[in-house]
Motif scaffolding. Structure first.
Motif, PDB file in Angstrom:
ATOM      1  N   ILE A 275       0.829  -1.207   0.000  1.00 44.82           N
ATOM      2  CA  ILE A 275       0.000   0.000   0.000  1.00 44.82           C
ATOM      3  C   ILE A 275       0.866   1.261   0.000  1.00 44.82           C
ATOM      4  O   ILE A 275       2.054   1.215   0.305  1.00 44.82           O
ATOM      5  CB  ILE A 275      -0.977   0.010   1.199  1.00 44.82           C
ATOM      6  N   SER A 276       0.239   2.365  -0.292  1.00 44.33           N
ATOM      7  CA  SER A 276       0.949   3.643  -0.348  1.00 44.33           C
ATOM      8  C   SER A 276       1.419   4.057   1.044  1.00 44.33           C
ATOM      9  O   SER A 276       0.899   3.599   2.062  1.00 44.33           O
ATOM     10  CB  SER A 276       0.040   4.719  -0.930  1.00 44.33           C
TER      11      SER A 276
ATOM     12  N   ASP B 211       0.999   6.915   2.561  1.00 45.15           N
ATOM     13  CA  ASP B 211      -0.044   7.623   3.303  1.00 45.15           C
ATOM     14  C   ASP B 211      -1.020   6.658   3.954  1.00 45.15           C
ATOM     15  O   ASP B 211      -1.366   6.795   5.123  1.00 45.15           O
ATOM     16  CB  ASP B 211      -0.811   8.571   2.379  1.00 45.15           C
ATOM     17  N   LEU B 212      -1.468   5.670   3.192  1.00 44.32           N
ATOM     18  CA  LEU B 212      -2.398   4.690   3.730  1.00 44.32           C
ATOM     19  C   LEU B 212      -1.729   3.835   4.796  1.00 44.32           C
ATOM     20  O   LEU B 212      -2.345   3.483   5.807  1.00 44.32           O
ATOM     21  CB  LEU B 212      -2.955   3.809   2.611  1.00 44.32           C
ATOM     22  N   ASN B 213      -0.455   3.514   4.615  1.00 39.99           N
ATOM     23  CA  ASN B 213       0.280   2.738   5.609  1.00 39.99           C
ATOM     24  C   ASN B 213       0.387   3.514   6.923  1.00 39.99           C
ATOM     25  O   ASN B 213       0.305   2.925   7.998  1.00 39.99           O
ATOM     26  CB  ASN B 213       1.662   2.361   5.087  1.00 39.99           C
TER      27      ASN B 213
END
Length: 116
Positions: free
Chosen positions: A67-68, A70-72
């Protein structure tokens, strides 16, 4: 995992294969192989409908790798909050009371463990 060991365990504790309706594994090839995997052996031993699922903790660990950033970061924040709530019985009780007051369908959380 050897089915013979599972059979021995079932015998020792008085479990019947016919009652085995679900198995959760980590998704390793030894577990999921279509010809000689553990799932095939369990299906032949249980003689009934048995469903197999991939462990949710392992799914999260695999997804987190792709995942990206930011999402992480959001995921890591959520894990910290969950672990804080689960770290003490008082926190868990307060969380359950909050959920009850909000008329939530659920009032407990699972402790997050890190997979390497």
């Amino acid at each position: 995992m050897d089915v013979q060991r599972v059979r021995q365990f079932f015998k020792e504790v008085g479990l019947e294969w016919n009652n085995c309706v679900g198995v959760c594994t980590d998704g390793a090839a030894a577990m999921t192989g279509r010809i000689v995997g553990f799932q095939v052996k369990v299906k032949s031993a249980s003689n009934g409908p048995t469903s197999f699922t991939h462990c949710m903790i392992h799914r999260e660990a695999l997804a987190a790798k792709k995942i990206s950033a930011d999402l992480n970061a959001v995921l890591e924040g959520a894990v910290k909050v969950i672990n804080f709530i689960k770290s003490r019985a008082l926190n868990s009780r307060l969380f359950a009371n909050l959920c009850d007051e909000m008329e939530s369908n659920f009032s407990t959380l699972l402790l997050h463990t890190e997979m390497l």
